[in-house]
Design a protein around this motif. Structure first.
Motif, PDB file in Angstrom:
ATOM      1  N   ASN A  14      -8.429  26.938  -4.160  1.00 31.28           N
ATOM      2  CA  ASN A  14      -7.506  26.389  -3.044  1.00 31.28           C
ATOM      3  C   ASN A  14      -8.286  25.253  -2.138  1.00 31.28           C
ATOM      4  N   SER A  15      -7.585  24.084  -2.465  1.00 26.62           N
ATOM      5  CA  SER A  15      -8.224  22.917  -1.965  1.00 26.62           C
ATOM      6  C   SER A  15      -7.903  23.030  -0.343  1.00 26.62           C
ATOM      7  N   PHE A  16      -6.720  23.621   0.192  1.00 32.99           N
ATOM      8  CA  PHE A  16      -6.164  23.610   1.419  1.00 32.99           C
ATOM      9  C   PHE A  16      -6.958  24.542   2.266  1.00 32.99           C
ATOM     10  N   ALA A  17      -7.929  25.445   1.622  1.00 28.22           N
ATOM     11  CA  ALA A  17      -8.907  26.354   2.231  1.00 28.22           C
ATOM     12  C   ALA A  17     -10.083  25.750   2.665  1.00 28.22           C
ATOM     13  N   GLU A  18     -10.340  24.227   2.355  1.00 31.74           N
ATOM     14  CA  GLU A  18     -11.527  23.751   2.739  1.00 31.74           C
ATOM     15  C   GLU A  18     -11.881  23.499   4.133  1.00 31.74           C
ATOM     16  N   PRO A  19     -12.838  23.348   4.514  1.00 30.65           N
ATOM     17  CA  PRO A  19     -13.109  23.121   6.059  1.00 30.65           C
ATOM     18  C   PRO A  19     -12.604  21.738   6.589  1.00 30.65           C
ATOM     19  N   GLY A  20     -11.626  21.941   7.661  1.00 31.05           N
ATOM     20  CA  GLY A  20     -11.307  20.819   8.271  1.00 31.05           C
ATOM     21  C   GLY A  20      -9.870  20.318   7.725  1.00 31.05           C
ATOM     22  N   VAL A  21      -9.231  21.030   6.507  1.00 27.95           N
ATOM     23  CA  VAL A  21      -8.248  20.523   6.005  1.00 27.95           C
ATOM     24  C   VAL A  21      -6.972  20.903   6.811  1.00 27.95           C
ATOM     25  N   LEU A  22      -6.645  21.990   7.466  1.00 31.12           N
ATOM     26  CA  LEU A  22      -5.768  22.538   8.304  1.00 31.12           C
ATOM     27  C   LEU A  22      -5.492  21.737   9.357  1.00 31.12           C
ATOM     28  N   ASP A  23      -7.060  21.260  10.075  1.00 28.47           N
ATOM     29  CA  ASP A  23      -6.838  20.596  11.405  1.00 28.47           C
ATOM     30  C   ASP A  23      -6.205  19.166  10.839  1.00 28.47           C
ATOM     31  N   PHE A  24      -6.708  18.445   9.755  1.00 30.49           N
ATOM     32  CA  PHE A  24      -5.959  17.037   9.366  1.00 30.49           C
ATOM     33  C   PHE A  24      -4.450  17.134   9.213  1.00 30.49           C
ATOM     34  N   PHE A  25      -3.962  18.150   8.686  1.00 32.16           N
ATOM     35  CA  PHE A  25      -2.404  18.142   8.656  1.00 32.16           C
ATOM     36  C   PHE A  25      -2.036  18.541  10.044  1.00 32.16           C
ATOM     37  N   ARG A  26      -2.488  19.097  10.813  1.00 28.36           N
ATOM     38  CA  ARG A  26      -2.009  19.410  12.011  1.00 28.36           C
ATOM     39  C   ARG A  26      -2.215  18.217  12.963  1.00 28.36           C
ATOM     40  N   ASP A  27      -3.291  17.587  12.525  1.00 27.04           N
ATOM     41  CA  ASP A  27      -3.326  15.946  13.334  1.00 27.04           C
ATOM     42  C   ASP A  27      -2.376  15.106  12.808  1.00 27.04           C
ATOM     43  N   LEU A  28      -1.957  14.971  11.656  1.00 27.38           N
ATOM     44  CA  LEU A  28      -0.856  14.100  10.735  1.00 27.38           C
ATOM     45  C   LEU A  28       0.268  14.605  11.701  1.00 27.38           C
ATOM     46  N   GLY A  81       0.745  -1.238   0.006  1.00 27.19           N
ATOM     47  CA  GLY A  81       0.025  -0.044  -0.069  1.00 27.19           C
ATOM     48  C   GLY A  81       0.863   1.270  -0.071  1.00 27.19           C
ATOM     49  N   THR A  82       0.167   2.346  -0.217  1.00 26.25           N
ATOM     50  CA  THR A  82       1.030   3.631   0.085  1.00 26.25           C
ATOM     51  C   THR A  82       0.771   4.458   1.370  1.00 26.25           C
ATOM     52  N   ILE A  83       1.553   5.435   1.557  1.00 26.21           N
ATOM     53  CA  ILE A  83       1.449   6.138   2.654  1.00 26.21           C
ATOM     54  C   ILE A  83      -0.100   6.619   2.867  1.00 26.21           C
ATOM     55  N   PHE A  84      -0.669   6.931   1.772  1.00 25.40           N
ATOM     56  CA  PHE A  84      -2.261   7.599   1.737  1.00 25.40           C
ATOM     57  C   PHE A  84      -3.295   6.383   2.171  1.00 25.40           C
ATOM     58  N   GLN A  85      -2.896   5.233   2.284  1.00 27.68           N
ATOM     59  CA  GLN A  85      -3.658   4.466   2.939  1.00 27.68           C
ATOM     60  C   GLN A  85      -3.659   3.602   4.280  1.00 27.68           C
ATOM     61  N   ARG A  86      -2.263   4.377   4.841  1.00 26.75           N
ATOM     62  CA  ARG A  86      -2.180   4.109   6.191  1.00 26.75           C
ATOM     63  C   ARG A  86      -2.966   4.262   7.436  1.00 26.75           C
ATOM     64  N   TYR A  87      -3.446   3.501   8.227  1.00 27.22           N
ATOM     65  CA  TYR A  87      -4.461   3.840   9.191  1.00 27.22           C
ATOM     66  C   TYR A  87      -4.646   5.266   9.744  1.00 27.22           C
ATOM     67  N   ASP A  88      -3.490   5.804  10.141  1.00 25.83           N
ATOM     68  CA  ASP A  88      -3.660   7.074  10.901  1.00 25.83           C
ATOM     69  C   ASP A  88      -4.019   8.217   9.818  1.00 25.83           C
ATOM     70  N   TRP A  89      -3.481   8.096   8.593  1.00 23.32           N
ATOM     71  CA  TRP A  89      -3.704   9.073   7.465  1.00 23.32           C
ATOM     72  C   TRP A  89      -5.026   9.141   7.290  1.00 23.32           C
ATOM     73  N   VAL A  90      -5.715   7.723   6.970  1.00 21.93           N
ATOM     74  CA  VAL A  90      -7.263   7.781   6.760  1.00 21.93           C
ATOM     75  C   VAL A  90      -8.072   8.059   7.819  1.00 21.93           C
ATOM     76  N   ASP A  91      -7.626   7.863   9.175  1.00 21.63           N
ATOM     77  CA  ASP A  91      -8.256   8.065  10.393  1.00 21.63           C
ATOM     78  C   ASP A  91      -8.624   9.583  10.320  1.00 21.63           C
ATOM     79  N   ALA A  92      -7.504  10.278  10.533  1.00 22.80           N
ATOM     80  CA  ALA A  92      -7.331  11.756  10.500  1.00 22.80           C
ATOM     81  C   ALA A  92      -8.184  12.191   9.455  1.00 22.80           C
ATOM     82  N   TYR A  93      -8.023  12.068   8.341  1.00 23.09           N
ATOM     83  CA  TYR A  93      -9.083  12.754   7.144  1.00 23.09           C
ATOM     84  C   TYR A  93     -10.481  12.469   7.574  1.00 23.09           C
ATOM     85  N   VAL A  94     -10.906  11.330   8.038  1.00 28.30           N
ATOM     86  CA  VAL A  94     -12.120  10.888   8.335  1.00 28.30           C
ATOM     87  C   VAL A  94     -12.591  11.839   9.458  1.00 28.30           C
TER      88      VAL A  94
END
Length: 403
Positions: free
Chosen positions: A245-259, A49-62
């Motif tokens: 700007n897809s980075f300005a969508e709601p929740g995206v900054l919090d997602f990357f901070r969580d990562l 798999g790739t990094i984008f399918q790791r548990y913590d990556w997906v869980d943070a996005y959800v």
């Protein structure tokens, strides 16, 4: 999580769907990653798999983004002989009149491969398209179709297990290069002697302004400051270009901070920030994650200030590649999407496919519409004059809408 769509009941309010398909796999669909965390981490350890399918990556996005996209998880777990065999991190949302399953992560997920055990890869290679479609249809319940974009044809030497599905080449590709032999070998393979001279010249000019420093952020606070710098500068650059700007969508900054927070105790972080500063101010920043020795570049930006003519972004990239060689990273991946600077380094082109599976007549109609639109767009791209004017018109309209 409750469904954002009034016409569709929430899968969280329903029991897990289980189906014994005609295929060898037993499949179930879960509503949250934590429902199958043990199985997920097991497949991460032994599978492909790739990094984008790791548990913590997906869980943070959800947790941070998915609800804002008016989508809900429909994560498919496949088992062989009652043992975890594959995971497809999907979500369902309503697109027009149709319910569509897509990869979790949206535009922020560069490579969508799924997560597969070696046994599952072997079994999938013998399955026909109709068998895979029936398996997905049973697992995804009320979905009309699945649109699975940016799937690597080959990853870590493994052919995409869903390759039998109807597909077409993605309009984008991935760009990477091997770090074998160390930094000097990389420069020799990529004709980098001239770039080294240019970087040293730029470094001398930057150092005349103030102390020049670069490297990985040393603690969480510094990493978050570099991340905030990126979000600020990226918003300015995209606004200037008239691009969404897809980075300005709601929740995206919090997602990357969580990562960032989750990565603090990881040997291979989901997200680490690297920065270049002059006179105590950040002038450029890069974000990347590491999975099985492969560095996946997520994004980069630079300050458009009095030092921009000295290319702090290019200097940082050069030194970051050098640092990755010293750390023993095996592959440096600059991500999807063509940019000229990537061609100076990359000798690996990652071909990607967009795959489709229709489960209902409505799903078939939706997929036909999507593929027709993509074909028209591809033809327009071939006409450079027309494509440039269309992009300019789109940028103008976007700027007007934000004034």
């Amino acid at each position: 999580m409750t469904s954002p769509l009034n016409s569709i009941s929430s899968p969280a309010a329903q029991p897990l769907s289980r189906a014994q398909t005609a295929a060898p796999f037993e499949v179930e669909t879960v509503a949250t990653p934590s429902d199958i965390e043990t199985e997920w981490r097991h497949l991460e350890a032994i599978g492909y798999g790739t990094i984008f399918q790791r548990y913590d990556w997906v869980d943070a996005y959800v947790r941070h983004v998915l609800e804002h996209e008016k989508a809900w998880p429909a994560i498919v777990l496949g088992k062989l002989h009652s043992r975890p065999a594959f995971i497809l991190p999907l979500a369902i949302s309503k697109v027009g009149p149709a319910r569509m399953a897509r990869w979790i992560g949206g535009n922020h997920s560069g490579y969508n491969f799924g997560l597969w055990s070696p046994e599952a890869v072997a079994v999938m290679s013998s399955m026909k398209r109709v068998e895979i479609e029936k398996m997905l249809a049973r697992a995804l319940g009320d979905a009309d179709c699945a649109v699975l974009v940016r799937m690597p044809k080959i990853h870590d030497g493994v052919v995409q297990p869903l390759a039998s599905l109807t597909s077409s080449p993605s309009p984008t590709e991935g760009y990477a290069f091997d770090l074998a032999g160390g930094f000097e070998a990389v420069l020799e393979r990529t004709d980098g002697a001239g770039r080294r001279r240019g970087v040293r010249t730029k470094e001398r000019r930057l150092a005349k302004v103030g102390t020049l420093q670069y490297g990985k952020s040393q603690d969480l606070a510094q990493a978050k400051a570099a991340l905030d710098f990126f979000f600020e500068q990226k918003a300015l650059r995209l606004a200037e270009q008239g691009k969404p700007n897809s980075f300005a969508e709601p929740g995206v900054l919090d997602f990357f901070r969580d990562l960032l927070e989750r990565s603090q105790t990881m040997d291979e972080p989901l997200l680490e920030m690297t920065e270049l500063s002059v006179d105590g101010k950040i002038r450029a920043a890069r974000a990347a994650g590491i999975h099985r020795g492969r560095l996946n570049g997520y994004f980069m930006t630079f300050a458009k200030d009095e030092l921009v003519s000295h290319s702090p972004g290019h200097v940082l990239l050069f030194r970051h590649i050098e640092e990755c060689c010293e750390r023993g990273i095996t592959t440096y991946d600059l991500g999807v999407g063509y940019e000229e600077y990537k061609t100076h380094w990359c000798d690996i082109i990652q071909e990607l496919d967009d795959a489709y599976a229709a489960f209902t007549p409505l799903g078939s109609a939706m997929i036909a519409t999507i593929r027709l639109g993509q074909a028209v767009k591809a033809r327009m791209r071939q006409n450079k004059f027309l494509w440039q004017h269309l992009k300019a018109a789109r940028a103008y309209l976007l700027r007007r809408s934000t004034e």
